[in-house]
Scaffold this active site. Sequence first.
Site, PDB file in Angstrom:
ATOM      1  N   ALA A  11       0.809  -1.222   0.000  1.00 19.74           N
ATOM      2  CA  ALA A  11       0.000   0.000   0.000  1.00 19.74           C
ATOM      3  C   ALA A  11       0.839   1.267   0.000  1.00 19.74           C
ATOM      4  O   ALA A  11       0.333   2.356  -0.265  1.00 19.74           O
ATOM      5  CB  ALA A  11      -0.928  -0.004   1.214  1.00 19.74           C
ATOM      6  N   ARG A  16      10.874   7.032  -1.162  1.00 18.29           N
ATOM      7  CA  ARG A  16      12.301   7.043  -1.497  1.00 18.29           C
ATOM      8  C   ARG A  16      12.565   6.700  -2.968  1.00 18.29           C
ATOM      9  O   ARG A  16      13.663   6.903  -3.472  1.00 18.29           O
ATOM     10  CB  ARG A  16      13.051   6.073  -0.570  1.00 18.29           C
ATOM     11  N   GLU A 153      13.545  -0.693  14.509  1.00 19.89           N
ATOM     12  CA  GLU A 153      13.700  -0.026  13.209  1.00 19.89           C
ATOM     13  C   GLU A 153      14.917   0.896  13.223  1.00 19.89           C
ATOM     14  O   GLU A 153      15.320   1.403  14.273  1.00 19.89           O
ATOM     15  CB  GLU A 153      12.439   0.785  12.879  1.00 19.89           C
ATOM     16  N   ARG A 331       6.171  -6.397 -36.124  1.00 25.11           N
ATOM     17  CA  ARG A 331       5.141  -5.890 -35.205  1.00 25.11           C
ATOM     18  C   ARG A 331       4.055  -6.947 -34.968  1.00 25.11           C
ATOM     19  O   ARG A 331       4.069  -8.007 -35.588  1.00 25.11           O
ATOM     20  CB  ARG A 331       4.580  -4.593 -35.778  1.00 25.11           C
TER      21      ARG A 331
HETATM   22  C1  UD1 Z   1      10.253  -2.825   6.696  1.00 22.93           C
HETATM   23  C2  UD1 Z   1      10.384  -3.323   8.145  1.00 22.93           C
HETATM   24  C3  UD1 Z   1      11.865  -3.499   8.448  1.00 22.93           C
HETATM   25  C4  UD1 Z   1      12.477  -4.477   7.467  1.00 22.93           C
HETATM   26  C5  UD1 Z   1      12.207  -4.044   6.019  1.00 22.93           C
HETATM   27  C6  UD1 Z   1      12.618  -5.175   5.078  1.00 22.93           C
HETATM   28  C7  UD1 Z   1       8.525  -2.412   9.452  1.00 22.93           C
HETATM   29  C8  UD1 Z   1       8.109  -1.384  10.415  1.00 22.93           C
HETATM   30  N1  UD1 Z   1       9.792  -2.376   9.059  1.00 22.93           N
HETATM   31  O1  UD1 Z   1      10.866  -1.562   6.647  1.00 22.93           O
HETATM   32  O2  UD1 Z   1      12.019  -3.999   9.768  1.00 22.93           O
HETATM   33  O3  UD1 Z   1      13.863  -4.575   7.708  1.00 22.93           O
HETATM   34  O4  UD1 Z   1      10.824  -3.783   5.802  1.00 22.93           O
HETATM   35  O5  UD1 Z   1      12.567  -4.782   3.747  1.00 22.93           O
HETATM   36  O6  UD1 Z   1       7.718  -3.226   9.053  1.00 22.93           O
HETATM   37  N2  UD1 Z   1       3.392  -0.764   3.460  1.00 22.93           N
HETATM   38  C9  UD1 Z   1       2.020  -0.721   3.468  1.00 22.93           C
HETATM   39  N3  UD1 Z   1       1.398   0.180   4.274  1.00 22.93           N
HETATM   40  C10 UD1 Z   1       2.055   1.033   5.081  1.00 22.93           C
HETATM   41  C11 UD1 Z   1       3.469   0.990   5.069  1.00 22.93           C
HETATM   42  C12 UD1 Z   1       4.103   0.077   4.258  1.00 22.93           C
HETATM   43  O7  UD1 Z   1       1.363  -1.490   2.758  1.00 22.93           O
HETATM   44  O8  UD1 Z   1       1.401   1.806   5.783  1.00 22.93           O
HETATM   45  C13 UD1 Z   1       4.061  -1.733   2.570  1.00 22.93           C
HETATM   46  C14 UD1 Z   1       4.933  -1.076   1.518  1.00 22.93           C
HETATM   47  O9  UD1 Z   1       4.191  -0.841   0.349  1.00 22.93           O
HETATM   48  C15 UD1 Z   1       6.044  -2.091   1.311  1.00 22.93           C
HETATM   49  C16 UD1 Z   1       6.110  -2.831   2.630  1.00 22.93           C
HETATM   50  O10 UD1 Z   1       4.912  -2.552   3.335  1.00 22.93           O
HETATM   51  O11 UD1 Z   1       5.762  -3.004   0.288  1.00 22.93           O
HETATM   52  C17 UD1 Z   1       7.323  -2.416   3.474  1.00 22.93           C
HETATM   53  O12 UD1 Z   1       7.217  -1.027   3.737  1.00 22.93           O
HETATM   54  P1  UD1 Z   1       8.481  -0.081   3.758  1.00 22.93           P
HETATM   55  O13 UD1 Z   1       8.042   1.294   4.025  1.00 22.93           O
HETATM   56  O14 UD1 Z   1       9.307  -0.328   2.554  1.00 22.93           O
HETATM   57  O15 UD1 Z   1       9.227  -0.647   5.055  1.00 22.93           O
HETATM   58  P2  UD1 Z   1      10.750  -0.548   5.398  1.00 22.93           P
HETATM   59  O16 UD1 Z   1      11.046   0.809   5.905  1.00 22.93           O
HETATM   60  O17 UD1 Z   1      11.559  -1.038   4.282  1.00 22.93           O
HETATM   61 CA    CA Z   2      11.142  -1.725   2.220  1.00 20.98          CA
END
Ligand code: UD1
Ligand code: CA
Length: 453
Positions: A11, A16, A153, A331
């Site tokens: 979601a 980044r 985190e 094509r």
């Molecule tokens: C997350 C983990 C971290 C781990 C890393 C691995 C948490 C708090 N942290 O961090 O410990 O090392 O993944 O890659 O879980 N997403 C949602 N809804 C939200 C937020 C995120 O669906 O509200 C989804 C994103 O689309 C993504 C995934 O969850 O696919 C991970 O989110 P992201 O923000 O990338 O987490 P990281 O900071 O990488």
């Molecule tokens: Ca991630």
Amino acid sequence: MSNLKVVILAAGQGTRMKSKVPKVLHKVLDKTMIDYVITASRNAGAEDICVIVGHQSAMVKAMIGDGVKFALQKQQLGTGHALMQASDFIAEDGNILVLCGDTPLITAQTIKKLNDIHVSEDNFATVISAVVENPFGYGRIIRENGVFSKITEQKDATEAEKEIKEINTGVYIFKAKELKEAFKSLTNNNAQGEYYLTDVLEILKNNGGKVGIMTAEDENEFLGVNSKLQLSQASKIMKRRINEKLMIEGVTIEDPDNTYIGMDVEIAADTVILPGTILEGKTKIGSDCIIGPNTRIISSVVKDAVIIQHSTLINAEVDNFTTVGPYAYLRPNSKIGEHVRIGDFVEIKNSNIDDGTKVSHLTYVGDSDVGKNINFGCGTVTVNYDGRNKFRTTIKDNAFIGCNTNLIAPVTVEENAYIAAGSTITKDIPENALSIARSKQINKAEWRKKMNK
Ligand code: UD1
Ligand code: CA
């Protein structure tokens, strides 16, 4: 693995990535990141998959298509909050596997292994950890006496915790009932004000359950793509993985670093792929072909002993012993027979070209049915479009098309007909006839001398 349910978190916007395209829709080779995660889940035997969508959910849903369920996270309040949106999907018993949509390199074997460990250890939750050289940005696994204590985190970590190189890969499996119970205690009391899924594991432990850690053998599988730089790193690893598999199966890839082959592409043994080649979609290539250099083939079928150089093919079919290029463009819906020659600067669209025909240079064949053993002179154009409608051209076996011929469709050239160079053909040509459709040449004697007087 029966009854395994999977939730994929997808979601987030992916700030980044600095992109208007939602993160999970960015591509690694020819497929979106989320596609790989769904495929790995299916290959591990998961039948029931729920994808959490939020940021630009309509676009994400449209790109994923049918075959999975969706749950909406209206506001992106964190990974824990995201998983809670699937509460209706998560059963009352059994287990629930959680994957992130931004870790495209995960494999089915790893998912199966995680499930096995989780079941055999009777854990409330099992997380995959990896030991990495550069843990920056990942959650750190904090152990106490060797066993799971919590995940911290990056933004919440103390200086000492930041030194820890064992990271959370973001891949977990939970007991469904206990997971739902733990949701009730989840808060957003942290540096980012988010509901962290990682905190659920600590809650489960505090509720008296066992949290297991499976340490990954190959940390490359868990590269979380948060930036375009990491996207390129994931593509590089995926590319190597696919190319190595093909080489083991007998395909020659001259320069694997410079060859881009999608996961669904099939290539038979003894085919040679030259540098700069990109093979995408459900492309299928037979044996003893030479493909490349610098060739792009999308969702096409190429049979055996075909040579294609410096060319682009989209939804085309090429039969045995045919040569294509350099610089040809096939094509959609082009069907090329056996022993055909499609030469330089030739474009074919929505046409059938039968066995033994030669279209050697500088020619456009569109909306045409072309028979066997026909010779196209240089610079032939099938004039298929009058500005409003498209019409077909039919050319039957053994015809000869002189250089610089225009065939104004709809028009039929019967068998063995012969068209003189420079003709503009507007009427059908009978069998065996010679057709000349150009103005007669006039030579004015001594003209130059008279002019210069
Ligand atoms: C997350 C983990 C971290 C781990 C890393 C691995 C948490 C708090 N942290 O961090 O410990 O090392 O993944 O890659 O879980 N997403 C949602 N809804 C939200 C937020 C995120 O669906 O509200 C989804 C994103 O689309 C993504 C995934 O969850 O696919 C991970 O989110 P992201 O923000 O990338 O987490 P990281 O900071 O990488
Ligand atoms: Ca991630």
